[in-house]
Scaffold this motif. Structure first.
Motif, PDB file in Angstrom:
ATOM      1  N   GLN A 130      -8.416  -7.384  -9.181  1.00 47.25           N
ATOM      2  CA  GLN A 130      -7.075  -8.062  -8.921  1.00 47.25           C
ATOM      3  C   GLN A 130      -6.251  -6.992  -8.628  1.00 47.25           C
ATOM      4  O   GLN A 130      -5.173  -7.175  -7.650  1.00 47.25           O
ATOM      5  CB  GLN A 130      -6.615  -8.900 -10.403  1.00 47.25           C
ATOM      6  N   LEU A 131      -6.160  -5.861  -9.278  1.00 49.01           N
ATOM      7  CA  LEU A 131      -5.153  -4.605  -9.109  1.00 49.01           C
ATOM      8  C   LEU A 131      -5.482  -4.155  -7.800  1.00 49.01           C
ATOM      9  O   LEU A 131      -4.369  -3.935  -6.959  1.00 49.01           O
ATOM     10  CB  LEU A 131      -5.227  -3.725 -10.280  1.00 49.01           C
ATOM     11  N   GLN A 132      -6.823  -3.905  -7.350  1.00 45.34           N
ATOM     12  CA  GLN A 132      -7.318  -3.600  -6.129  1.00 45.34           C
ATOM     13  C   GLN A 132      -6.578  -4.279  -5.248  1.00 45.34           C
ATOM     14  O   GLN A 132      -6.236  -3.815  -3.896  1.00 45.34           O
ATOM     15  CB  GLN A 132      -8.551  -3.107  -5.919  1.00 45.34           C
ATOM     16  N   LYS A 133      -7.049  -5.790  -5.100  1.00 47.16           N
ATOM     17  CA  LYS A 133      -6.548  -6.468  -4.082  1.00 47.16           C
ATOM     18  C   LYS A 133      -4.955  -6.710  -3.917  1.00 47.16           C
ATOM     19  O   LYS A 133      -4.602  -6.650  -2.952  1.00 47.16           O
ATOM     20  CB  LYS A 133      -6.932  -8.123  -4.783  1.00 47.16           C
ATOM     21  N   GLU A 134      -4.031  -6.483  -5.145  1.00 41.10           N
ATOM     22  CA  GLU A 134      -2.914  -6.505  -5.003  1.00 41.10           C
ATOM     23  C   GLU A 134      -2.321  -5.072  -4.326  1.00 41.10           C
ATOM     24  O   GLU A 134      -1.272  -5.173  -3.207  1.00 41.10           O
ATOM     25  CB  GLU A 134      -2.066  -6.399  -6.378  1.00 41.10           C
ATOM     26  N   MET A 135      -2.953  -4.010  -4.545  1.00 41.72           N
ATOM     27  CA  MET A 135      -2.533  -2.808  -3.820  1.00 41.72           C
ATOM     28  C   MET A 135      -3.069  -2.795  -2.639  1.00 41.72           C
ATOM     29  O   MET A 135      -2.143  -2.500  -1.547  1.00 41.72           O
ATOM     30  CB  MET A 135      -3.285  -1.599  -4.657  1.00 41.72           C
ATOM     31  N   LYS A 136      -4.121  -3.474  -2.115  1.00 42.32           N
ATOM     32  CA  LYS A 136      -4.493  -3.594  -0.692  1.00 42.32           C
ATOM     33  C   LYS A 136      -3.379  -4.588   0.016  1.00 42.32           C
ATOM     34  O   LYS A 136      -3.112  -4.154   1.139  1.00 42.32           O
ATOM     35  CB  LYS A 136      -5.766  -4.204  -0.485  1.00 42.32           C
ATOM     36  N   GLU A 137      -3.037  -5.560  -0.554  1.00 38.78           N
ATOM     37  CA  GLU A 137      -2.270  -6.660   0.057  1.00 38.78           C
ATOM     38  C   GLU A 137      -0.721  -5.920   0.347  1.00 38.78           C
ATOM     39  O   GLU A 137       0.058  -5.932   1.190  1.00 38.78           O
ATOM     40  CB  GLU A 137      -1.727  -7.634  -0.882  1.00 38.78           C
ATOM     41  N   ALA A 138      -0.451  -4.974  -0.725  1.00 43.53           N
ATOM     42  CA  ALA A 138       0.890  -3.935  -0.864  1.00 43.53           C
ATOM     43  C   ALA A 138       0.980  -3.138   0.471  1.00 43.53           C
ATOM     44  O   ALA A 138       1.942  -2.838   1.097  1.00 43.53           O
ATOM     45  CB  ALA A 138       1.241  -3.542  -1.962  1.00 43.53           C
ATOM     46  N   LYS A 139      -0.249  -2.494   0.574  1.00 40.47           N
ATOM     47  CA  LYS A 139      -0.362  -1.858   1.631  1.00 40.47           C
ATOM     48  C   LYS A 139      -0.274  -2.212   3.142  1.00 40.47           C
ATOM     49  O   LYS A 139       0.243  -1.713   3.902  1.00 40.47           O
ATOM     50  CB  LYS A 139      -1.763  -1.017   1.519  1.00 40.47           C
TER      51      LYS A 139
END
Length: 176
Positions: A130-139
């Motif tokens: 979930q954290l990786q997904k959120e970081m990707k979306e933020a990027k």
């Protein structure tokens, strides 16, 4: 998967054995009782009363299988009250369980610890994903904002170039 002898021996040292048979199942403290037969002639003779013992198969949710145990009706009533054999084994005092009950308690507790560790590892893995997904979306969001800012700058330069007649932006106007 079997409990270690140290754990089992320390748990069993607390137990007394007044009625040997009660250690082979879940008797919930029921033991052999002694008394007298008293007929009309009042001639007393010694006798014993044994607990009401049944052999039952009880489903253990923690172990995922049936447990075939000897138990008294009092223990069966307590199992129903606690909501299952697992809760009964975990919540009942050791002196009421006996050796078999303590053995089953250790098996259930070990299995629940393994399940808890697996669930915790799964939750950590899901949190990481979930954290990786959120970081990707933020990027992606930052990239989209940067592209929007670049576009707005170009539009502003085109507008100001048309008004003030700058050389750099006039080429953009002639090209379009």
């Amino acid at each position: 998967m079997f409990p270690t002898p140290q754990i089992l021996s320390s748990a069993l040292s607390k137990l007394s054995t007044p009625f040997r048979r009660s250690q082979l199942g879940l008797f919930h403290g029921k033991t052999k009782q002694y008394g007298n037969n008293v007929p009309h002639s009042k001639h007393k003779t010694r006798r014993t009363w044994l607990p009401n013992v049944h052999t039952k198969r009880l489903m253990s949710d923690a172990l995922g299988r049936d447990l075939k145990v000897k138990l008294t009706t009092r223990a069966l009533k307590s199992i129903k009250k606690h909501g299952g054999v697992d809760n009964y084994l975990l919540r009942t005092k050791p002196d009421l369980l006996g050796m078999e009950g303590m053995r089953l308690r250790i098996l259930v507790r070990e299995r629940l610890d393994v399940k808890h560790a697996e669930d915790e590892a799964l939750a950590q893995a899901q949190a990481k994903i979930q954290l990786q997904k959120e970081m990707k979306e933020a990027k992606q969001k930052r990239r989209a904002q940067a592209a929007h800012v670049r576009k707005t700058r170009e539009v502003r330069q085109n507008i100001t170039g048309g008004i003030f007649g700058s050389v750099g932006s006039s080429t953009h106007l002639n090209a379009s």
